[in-house]
Structure formats: C-alpha cells, structure tokens
Design a protein around this motif. Structure first.
Motif, PDB file in Angstrom:
ATOM      1  N   LEU A   1      -0.874  10.883  -5.096  1.00 36.03           N
ATOM      2  CA  LEU A   1      -1.565  10.163  -4.024  1.00 36.03           C
ATOM      3  C   LEU A   1      -0.703   9.020  -3.500  1.00 36.03           C
ATOM      4  N   VAL A   2      -0.014   8.319  -4.399  1.00 36.35           N
ATOM      5  CA  VAL A   2       0.896   7.257  -3.968  1.00 36.35           C
ATOM      6  C   VAL A   2       2.017   7.841  -3.114  1.00 36.35           C
ATOM      7  N   THR A   3       2.554   8.989  -3.539  1.00 34.23           N
ATOM      8  CA  THR A   3       3.619   9.635  -2.767  1.00 34.23           C
ATOM      9  C   THR A   3       3.121  10.044  -1.386  1.00 34.23           C
TER      10      THR A   3
ATOM     11  N   GLN B   1       6.536  -4.593   3.823  1.00 33.30           N
ATOM     12  CA  GLN B   1       5.393  -5.495   3.871  1.00 33.30           C
ATOM     13  C   GLN B   1       4.225  -4.863   4.636  1.00 33.30           C
ATOM     14  N   GLN B   2       4.548  -4.158   5.732  1.00 28.87           N
ATOM     15  CA  GLN B   2       3.499  -3.459   6.472  1.00 28.87           C
ATOM     16  C   GLN B   2       2.829  -2.412   5.584  1.00 28.87           C
TER      17      GLN B   2
ATOM     18  N   TRP C   1      -1.081  -2.444   4.383  1.00 30.16           N
ATOM     19  CA  TRP C   1      -1.939  -1.293   4.714  1.00 30.16           C
ATOM     20  C   TRP C   1      -2.617  -0.749   3.458  1.00 30.16           C
ATOM     21  N   VAL C   2      -1.859  -0.574   2.383  1.00 24.94           N
ATOM     22  CA  VAL C   2      -2.429  -0.030   1.149  1.00 24.94           C
ATOM     23  C   VAL C   2      -3.469  -0.984   0.572  1.00 24.94           C
ATOM     24  N   SER C   3      -3.183  -2.275   0.569  1.00 27.95           N
ATOM     25  CA  SER C   3      -4.148  -3.238   0.042  1.00 27.95           C
ATOM     26  C   SER C   3      -5.431  -3.232   0.861  1.00 27.95           C
TER      27      SER C   3
ATOM     28  N   ASN D   1     -11.027  -2.169   3.677  1.00 26.34           N
ATOM     29  CA  ASN D   1     -10.757  -2.594   5.052  1.00 26.34           C
ATOM     30  C   ASN D   1      -9.895  -1.537   5.733  1.00 26.34           C
ATOM     31  N   LEU D   2     -10.517  -0.678   6.537  1.00 24.06           N
ATOM     32  CA  LEU D   2      -9.803   0.437   7.158  1.00 24.06           C
ATOM     33  C   LEU D   2      -9.090   0.034   8.438  1.00 24.06           C
TER      34      LEU D   2
END
Length: 317
Positions: free
Chosen positions: A17-19, A64-65, A69-71, A77-78
């Motif tokens: 999922l991370v990939t 950083q983007q 986004w992941v956080s 928060n979509l």
C-alpha cells in the motif's frame, strides 16, 4: 505457524500500500499541464500563478508534498477539489455509495452463480452442458468491458427490445438505489465481466480434485457423486476458491471505470475520468488510493482465508 503467516501477509500488504501511494502520487504529479493555470485560466499573471501555487503547496519540495498528502489521508482530510472547490469527501460521498451498490449487488449475483456453473461444468466434463458453458465463457472473456456494456444497450436499451433505459442519468447528489431500473444494465454488465473468470476457475479446481487419486478410490468404494463433492472435493477447494473470489472483486472494481463511462453512471469511475480530464489531481489521488486500498484488502483477506483453510498450502508456504 498460521499466526506468523498472517502477520507476514499483513506486513506485506502494508508495504504494498505504501508503494502504491508513492506510485499514485508520482503519476499524478507527472500529469501534463499546470494546475494553477488550469484553475486561473490563460489570462492569469505570473504573480497570481505564483500566489496560487504557494497556497496549494506546489512550491514545496516533492517529498514534502507527498508527506503532507499522506498525513492528510491518514487523518481523514481528503482535501478540496481543485476544479469545483468542493471538499473531496462531500464530492465523493454519494458516488462511493452508488459504485459500492453496483459492485456489491453484482458480487452477490456473481459468486453463487459462478460457483454453481463451475460445479455443473466440472461434474459433467465433456457433456453438452460443459461445452455450452465453456463456449459462452470464452466468448465473453474475449470481449472488453465497454463492448459488453454496448451490446447490452443495443439489445435491451434502445435497439431490439427497449426494455430498459440505455443510460443512467442520475443526479450525482442522489443515491442510485432510489431508481433501481437504472441499475439493471450496469449491474448486468459487471456480472458478465466477472462471471466467466470465476466459473472457469471453479470448474478447473473442482475438476482437478475430482480427478485426484483419493477421489478415485472413494468412488471405487461406492460413494456417489454428490457425497464425493460435499465430503472430499469441495472442502479441499474452499481455500483456492476464496482466492479466486478475491480476484473476482478485482475484475469488478477494474470494470467500474468502463461501465460507468458507458452508462453515464454517477460513481467513482466516471468521476475519475472527469477528474483526469480536468487535471483535478486531488480527486484522482483519493479515488486511486481508495480503489487500491480496497483491492489490496480484498486480496489480503482472500489470501489469509486460503492459507487458513488449506493445510497443504500452509505447510508448503
């Protein structure tokens, strides 16, 4: 042993999922065009473009983007649609329910029907029934999803019989089940997309079990076909069949985009096509990650069920 295998599968799923998240983020970043110029138009000044890029965080380093986004996804928060300014959660709420309705109803029809057809074909190998089922399965397998949908529209939605509406012109703010007639052709298309794969896999698995040595000895002992199936063949195929059922969900989710586009159905598939066209990467990222998460969770669950229900597979693994 089983706990270790399940833990290993779960950790593998998380890593995958991370990939996938990295791939989705990189792919959306590589889409052609300038988001800021798309939003402000061709007449925007360089100062306006720079200000908007800063507001959207597009001037930050890519890593950083990605972390931002992941956080946001992990915290629920979509984000906000770049095209409409609507919160993505609000934009997709009804569409997710509509797509889930089509997929779940199609799955509820496909699973028992595919298992039944595969069972009948396996029991009567070489018969007219087996040949007929295999012939229909092969024909449908050779057709892309959108072709199946178009054929159903021609037959039932305005060509020969005119029994059903050819499209599903629903208001995206309304739930699909309020107008069930508009769901018939999309669901039928989804069933025809997934049914051949499940039928063929079930037939192959059962036929291999029925041809095994222990089933032959049981048959020589005087056991009837029904008892052979229920006591010997079926219990040994539940694990592989569960894994095939997971693949069936893959076919259904994979066909969502094509089916919803053909029938103008207001679901996540049609919204994904629209978001790609308008370069609304926030919506594209959320939909892509949502579909990937469901797929990986389904495969993971099916894999675990297959491991736990098949002692031979557990030992070999």
């Amino acid at each position: 042993m089983s706990t270790r295998l399940v833990t290993r599968r779960v950790l593998t799923g998380v890593a995958m999922l991370v990939t996938v998240s990295v791939i989705v983020f990189a792919a959306t970043q590589a889409l052609p065009g300038d988001i800021a110029r798309t939003i402000l138009g061709q007449g925007a000044t360089p100062e306006q473009l720079a200000r908007l890029r800063a507001e959207l965080g597009l001037d930050a380093p890519v890593w950083q983007q990605y972390l931002h986004w992941v956080s946001g996804l992990l915290s629920g928060n979509l984000g906000t649609s770049l095209a409409s300014g609507t919160p993505v959660a609000e934009l997709l709420r009804v569409r997710v329910v509509n797509s889930a309705t089509v997929v779940l109803v199609a799955l509820a029809i496909t699973l028992p029907l595919g298992l039944l057809l595969g069972l009948l074909a396996a029991r009567r190998a070489g018969s007219a029934l087996d040949v007929g089922i295999s012939g229909v399965v092969q024909v449908i397998l050779s057709l892309p999803e959108f072709v199946v949908g178009i054929l159903l529209v021609v037959l039932f939605g305005g060509g020969l019989f005119r029994l059903l509406p050819p499209t599903s012109p629903l208001d995206p703010r309304h739930l699909a089940w309020t107008q069930p007639r508009l769901l018939v052709l999309p669901i039928a298309t989804m069933v025809l997309i997934a049914l051949p794969h499940l039928t063929e896999a079930t037939k192959t698995l059962l036929r291999e079990e029925l041809a095994s040595d222990y089933v032959r000895w049981a048959r020589l002992s005087g056991l009837g076909d029904a008892r052979l199936l229920t006591r010997y063949a079926l219990p040994n195929t539940w694990g592989p069949v569960a894994q095939v059922a997971g693949v069936t969900v893959n076919y259904l989710l994979g066909g969502v985009v094509a089916v919803e586009t053909v029938f103008a159905f207001p679901g996540i598939g049609s919204e994904l096509v629209s978001a790609v066209g308008s370069r609304d990467i926030v919506v594209v990222q959320v939909i892509a990650m949502g579909i990937a998460t469901v797929l990986l969770a389904t495969f993971l669950l099916a894999d675990i069920v297959g491991l736990l229900s098949n002692p031979r597979l557990r030992r070999s693994t």
